[in-house]
Design an enzyme around this catalytic site. Sequence first.
Site, PDB file in Angstrom:
ATOM      1  N   GLN A 263       9.404  16.551  -2.052  1.00 24.99           N
ATOM      2  CA  GLN A 263       9.423  15.238  -1.431  1.00 24.99           C
ATOM      3  C   GLN A 263       8.055  14.571  -1.539  1.00 24.99           C
ATOM      4  O   GLN A 263       7.948  13.370  -1.731  1.00 24.99           O
ATOM      5  CB  GLN A 263       9.821  15.412   0.039  1.00 24.99           C
ATOM      6  CG  GLN A 263      10.262  14.170   0.724  1.00 24.99           C
ATOM      7  CD  GLN A 263      11.340  13.425  -0.017  1.00 24.99           C
ATOM      8  OE1 GLN A 263      11.248  12.211  -0.088  1.00 24.99           O
ATOM      9  NE2 GLN A 263      12.313  14.093  -0.596  1.00 24.99           N
ATOM     10  N   HIS A 266       7.045  12.284  -4.537  1.00 22.71           N
ATOM     11  CA  HIS A 266       7.619  10.950  -4.718  1.00 22.71           C
ATOM     12  C   HIS A 266       6.550   9.864  -4.777  1.00 22.71           C
ATOM     13  O   HIS A 266       6.640   8.936  -5.572  1.00 22.71           O
ATOM     14  CB  HIS A 266       8.572  10.621  -3.567  1.00 22.71           C
ATOM     15  CG  HIS A 266       9.987  10.954  -3.895  1.00 22.71           C
ATOM     16  ND1 HIS A 266      10.630  10.432  -4.974  1.00 22.71           N
ATOM     17  CD2 HIS A 266      10.885  11.752  -3.274  1.00 22.71           C
ATOM     18  CE1 HIS A 266      11.865  10.902  -5.023  1.00 22.71           C
ATOM     19  NE2 HIS A 266      12.047  11.706  -4.004  1.00 22.71           N
ATOM     20  N   GLU A 330      14.341  10.288   7.103  1.00 18.97           N
ATOM     21  CA  GLU A 330      15.259   9.955   6.004  1.00 18.97           C
ATOM     22  C   GLU A 330      16.013  11.217   5.580  1.00 18.97           C
ATOM     23  O   GLU A 330      17.219  11.214   5.452  1.00 18.97           O
ATOM     24  CB  GLU A 330      14.443   9.402   4.833  1.00 18.97           C
ATOM     25  CG  GLU A 330      15.275   8.979   3.645  1.00 18.97           C
ATOM     26  CD  GLU A 330      14.417   8.715   2.403  1.00 18.97           C
ATOM     27  OE1 GLU A 330      13.247   9.175   2.379  1.00 18.97           O
ATOM     28  OE2 GLU A 330      14.909   8.070   1.470  1.00 18.97           O
ATOM     29  N   HIS A 331      15.264  12.312   5.350  1.00 20.86           N
ATOM     30  CA  HIS A 331      15.886  13.589   4.961  1.00 20.86           C
ATOM     31  C   HIS A 331      15.572  14.650   5.994  1.00 20.86           C
ATOM     32  O   HIS A 331      14.461  14.685   6.516  1.00 20.86           O
ATOM     33  CB  HIS A 331      15.321  14.095   3.633  1.00 20.86           C
ATOM     34  CG  HIS A 331      15.508  13.139   2.500  1.00 20.86           C
ATOM     35  ND1 HIS A 331      14.483  12.355   2.024  1.00 20.86           N
ATOM     36  CD2 HIS A 331      16.586  12.846   1.751  1.00 20.86           C
ATOM     37  CE1 HIS A 331      14.925  11.616   1.024  1.00 20.86           C
ATOM     38  NE2 HIS A 331      16.202  11.885   0.831  1.00 20.86           N
ATOM     39  N   ASP A 364      19.488  14.341  -4.016  1.00 17.84           N
ATOM     40  CA  ASP A 364      18.812  13.282  -4.768  1.00 17.84           C
ATOM     41  C   ASP A 364      19.547  12.964  -6.063  1.00 17.84           C
ATOM     42  O   ASP A 364      19.494  11.842  -6.551  1.00 17.84           O
ATOM     43  CB  ASP A 364      17.384  13.721  -5.125  1.00 17.84           C
ATOM     44  CG  ASP A 364      16.437  13.540  -3.944  1.00 17.84           C
ATOM     45  OD1 ASP A 364      16.867  12.894  -2.966  1.00 17.84           O
ATOM     46  OD2 ASP A 364      15.304  14.036  -4.007  1.00 17.84           O
ATOM     47  N   HIS A 423      42.018 -23.751  24.335  1.00 18.75           N
ATOM     48  CA  HIS A 423      42.461 -22.408  23.957  1.00 18.75           C
ATOM     49  C   HIS A 423      43.780 -22.069  24.618  1.00 18.75           C
ATOM     50  O   HIS A 423      44.723 -21.638  23.974  1.00 18.75           O
ATOM     51  CB  HIS A 423      41.416 -21.372  24.364  1.00 18.75           C
ATOM     52  CG  HIS A 423      40.245 -21.295  23.426  1.00 18.75           C
ATOM     53  ND1 HIS A 423      39.356 -22.321  23.273  1.00 18.75           N
ATOM     54  CD2 HIS A 423      39.843 -20.304  22.594  1.00 18.75           C
ATOM     55  CE1 HIS A 423      38.439 -21.967  22.392  1.00 18.75           C
ATOM     56  NE2 HIS A 423      38.717 -20.745  21.956  1.00 18.75           N
TER      57      HIS A 423
END
Length: 800
Positions: A263, A266, A330-331, A364, A423
């Site tokens: 990770q 990245h 996120e993960h 991924d 209405h």
Amino acid sequence: MTIINNLIYWHNHNKDEKKKILSRPIFLIDKKIKNNVTNILNQVKKKGDNALKKYNLLFDKIKIDNLKINTEKINNAKFYIDKNIKNAIQSAYNNIYKFHKYQIFKKKIIEIIPGVFCKQIYRPIPKVGLYVPGGTSSLFSTVLMLGIPAQLALCPEIILCSPAPISNEILFAAYLCNIKNIFQVGGAHAIAAMAFGTESINRVNKIFGPGNFFVTEAKKQVSNQNKIYSNISIDMPAGPSELIILADNTANYNFIIADLLSQAEHGIDSQVFLITTEEKIAKLVQKGLSQQLEKLPKKNIAKKSISNSHIIIVKNIEECIKIINKYAPEHLIIQCHNYEKILSKIINAGSIFLGHWTPESVGDYASGTNHVLPTYGYALTYSGLGISDFQKRMYVQKLTKKGLLNISHTVEIMAKTENLLGHSNSITIRKNFINKNFFHQKKKINNINKIARKNIINLIPYKSARSLYKSDMKHSILLNANESPITSYFTLNKKIFNKYPEPQSKELINMYSRYVNLSTENILITRGADEGIDIIMRTFCNQRHDKILFCPPTYDMYRVTAEILDIKYIMINSIDNWELNLDKIKKNLNNVKIIYICNPNNPTGNSININNIIKLLELTKNKIIIVIDEAYIEFCINQSLTYLINKYQNLIILRTLSKAFALAGLRCGFILTNKNIINILIKVIAPYPIPDPVIDIAIQALNLKNLIIMKNNVKIIINNKKWLINNLNNCPCIKTIFNSKTNFILIKFNNSNNIFNMLNKKKIIVRNQNHEKKLHNCLRITVGTFYECKKLFFELKKLS
Ligand SMILES: *Cc1c(COP(=O)(O)O)cnc(C)c1O
């Protein structure tokens, strides 16, 4: 040297420090970048393709005349990539497609209250733009992650932009996703092109995909509702990648290190955490990081991002879970043995990987789930990308007249209270119209339905032969009710009827006892065998809980009676030769109180293997009542099971005078069983079930002379049946004549509806079984007099 200097002992830190540890790197996008992006957007808006070409040259150092990639190049990309890569992309495509396909919503109409129907339907967003970053690595996996849900959502126009030169891998992935509009343009100007449109790129409604600062800023600006460019949506706010690994003492520290680094490579702003209850593992990870790191080509990036990262030691798993939910990563990888239990407590995370064998890398690329995920804490409210992001939901509703009336009061009151008379008026005007024009006749019927039990309203009633065929009885040959064709004449001995009848006539019981060769204690008289079916169920089954079991195709009254009494039933179809499916019956005896077996069976005509019935009696001893319906037993009297009544305490036999005795009009039947069961059934049966005239005539029917006549009539009918079967055997319109031990024959035709209608025209009425399961194209035909048999044969032969 270690890259992470300090291990964090969570319990040693105060609230503010903890907050700081979990904070994300802050990006101050400086004013200059913002202004630059605004400038680029404006230029593209004004100058279109020319601006795009200018920026391509400026940023990507590439001069491009045709922004759009031609179809041939897309189609041929597969020839220019390595076979292994091609296969990998293809399998990733298949997996991701398979997972996302399950996100397609099933259409369902919900009846909210009677007559008010609502549903949700989904429509694709018409034009979508996919942004695929280029730069250092070619992110063809992103093409799949964006393209597949767009494809499955059936978006009619999909545009893909990516910086030039676009790799063949990207083109091939796009080809799989059936994307035809691919443009060689990247960065903020690509976002601008998709947002505003240029000469060659159509403007889209929503923009998807990751990117660098510029791309993210451009997406933000074009979707900013306060600005002039409105009506553009984006997938989600983007931020740097994140990972938390949660580890217990079962975790492998080398796996942890590898996952952290996967990770971290990245980008320099990626953030990774290890949270663990084990100091030992924390130390091993800290030590081992640099060693694995040195082997990565992107080690410089990873090194930087690891320096933003932490290894946290906590006291227990509960604390880990708290930290994770607070951070909303996120993960999340849970490298613990009881990951399912932990998962149940995780409430904020984008994508979760369970156990020791699930590295984040599979998600991924190729396991199936989407890798476009909420970052920067947005996992609190956002989800990973899916089909629904490429669609929007529409609500649909439809009311019937009844539905409008049912809901009118609620809406009128609410609308009036909110002072919105317009209405309520739209309701009232319709309500009055309906009341004036339709309501009067309908109201009565509806109210009855309101009062009646729901399962009676929905009941499919028993269809008696008489109710199916009413007209012209006198001039027709009725072979549809298994009645005897032979008439005998009776006269009443009894002349006065001012007193109630004897509840169970001793004399009649004596007569039947002599006929069946059973003690009088074993006999209960009923209003036909049908009443027997009913009172046994009412005696032994609790409503809605207990079940009866029967084996279709068989006599329909078992089902009808159960439904009327609100007793559950289970149907175990008979096997090929209409024999009991004992194995399956055995497996389905939960809550079963009664098994009804018709022997010989109506409408198939076969007798049931006695050994199977005995097996069933043995199996269900002391637990389940076995009812053998012997309505037709006189036609194969040696199959009767009366001799077992004193052997099996759970056996009940049903008999009737309606069939072989030729007394269907009398409505008289018998229950044969042991004394204990008789004593309990007697509590349930009606006080005076058998009328005096019925008792009177039944007694006569059972005298010795009439019994001889009955047995003789049975022989005549059996002979007629043999004659009929012999002759029908050669009829070409007939497929199968089923074996019959009764006074009727089940026959399979090539087209039973035709035969049925044709016979009807000739006033020969038989019973159509075509609608029954497993009895497709079958008619059930009662054996009539010899004349009737000849007439039937004559008509069927004419048909052939
Ligand atoms: C006809 C029939 C009955 C009903 O008999 P009744 O005594 O007329 O009520 C019961 N079971 C089967 C299988 C039948 O065919």
